[in-house]
Write a protein that holds these residues in place. Structure first.
Motif: not given
Length: 360
Positions: A149-151, A155-156, A184-186
């Motif tokens: 989740i952190v990654v 990225a987002g 959401w995109w990531s």
């Protein structure tokens, strides 16, 4: 007087000659009784009915070197030990381990092979979903999920930084709205769903997107492998994973064996079988959960007759050493000891071990 001395001398010489002629011939060595038992790969009968194996071939080489004539007799392990300790057998040649208890009633040669106990068990099928739940939803899994989740957020957030002003339609608005859209995109990009509802438009945002695509492939591959492993291991697991589990199942062994003594010492009352084959068959039939015996022996039989049905655990325990057994104060012990020590330092011994795939 001189003639009398000559006469006496002649009588002495003649008496010596006659005495030499009448001296008894040296007594022939008696035929030795060698007790053995079926314990492949150390002692067993080949298809023609002849005894062979690591111990038998070693003993035969020693016997030939020392000029022994011998006769092999077959018995159970308990019978072999009883015959040797009582003096009915001159040698015990099989997979006989040296123990303090046995050393009180019989003698042993120098050891010739290092061994250890092993466990044969069968597989049991378990509920896939319960195993998956118990294996995945652990503290380690939760930590890995948090890291993922952190990654995703990182990225987002990077895409949001580059896109929020030049691409407000997809990533604009209030910070929480924009970061939510970027998250959401990531997530969609990582799962390769690719709805196309949101996409970076700036060069920097697209570079971040490209890097994230390749990173996502690695992450998804790792997660897929972990889930597949959990499903495979969960659906088929051994009933026993080590000595610590022997209290949880019915255990079999051979009476008076080293394994028998070990099981009793840890408070396990085993079921006795006449042979390793019978014990492994009981494991295969699920009459018992585990069979404990010499690792090399159960490995031989499991691979020969129960491949794919009975599993022999790799880990061994309670190391022991094999030797030839003899009655107490045997007159043959020293010369057999010397011959044995000489033989196990020769290439012939290495060839025997290689023949039976028992190299140490």
């Amino acid at each position: 007087m001189k003639q009398l001395l000559i006469l006496i001398t002649c009588l002495i010489v003649c008496t010596g000659l006659f005495a030499q002629d009448e001296a008894p011939a040296p007594a022939e060595k008696k035929k030795l009784i060698v007790a053995t038992k079926d314990a492949p790969p150390f002692a067993f009968k080949d298809p023609s009915g002849e005894w062979t194996g690591i111990t038998i071939e070693m003993w035969d080489a020693i016997a030939k070197k020392l000029g022994y004539d011998y006769e092999l007799t077959e018995d159970s392990l308990e019978g072999v030990l009883r015959s040797v300790s009582s003096g009915k057998a001159d040698i015990g040649a099989a997979a006989i381990s040296v123990t303090a208890e046995r050393a009180q009633i019989m003698d042993f040669t120098h050891t010739y092979y290092g061994s250890a106990l092993g466990i044969a068990t069968s597989y049991q099928r378990t509920d896939i979903w319960s195993q998956l739940f118990s294996r995945l939803f652990t503290w380690n899994f939760l930590k890995a999920l948090f890291a993922l989740i952190v990654v995703l957020l990182i990225a987002g957030a990077l895409v949001w930084v580059f896109e929020r002003k030049r691409n407000p339609e997809h990533f604009g608005g209030k910070p929480m709205h924009g970061l939510g859209a970027a998250f959401w995109w990531s997530a969609v990009t990582m799962t390769t769903v690719g709805y196309g509802d949101k996409a970076p438009a700036t060069p920097a945002g697209r570079v971040v997107g490209l890097v994230w695509m390749f990173t996502s492939i690695i992450i998804i591959s790792g997660m897929t492998g972990a889930i597949a492993t959990a499903l495979t291991v969960g659906s088929l697991t051994p009933r026993v994973k080590g000595p610590q589990d022997l209290h949880k199942v019915e255990v079999g062994t051979i009476q008076s064996s080293v394994a028998d003594g070990y099981l009793k010492s840890i408070g396990v009352n085993p079921t006795y079988y006449n042979s390793v084959q019978e014990g492994l068959q009981a494991v295969d039939d699920e009459a018992i959960g585990a069979f404990v015996n010499d690792h090399a022996i159960i490995g031989y039989w499991a691979g020969k007759d129960f491949a794919g049905d009975v599993d022999v655990l790799r880990d061994t325990f309670e190391p022991s050493y094999l030797a030839l057994a003899m009655p107490l104060d045997s007159e043959h012990q020293r010369e057999i000891d010397l011959a044995l020590l000489e033989f196990i330092q020769t290439p012939a011994w290495d060839a025997i071990l290689a023949k039976y795939r028992a190299a140490q």
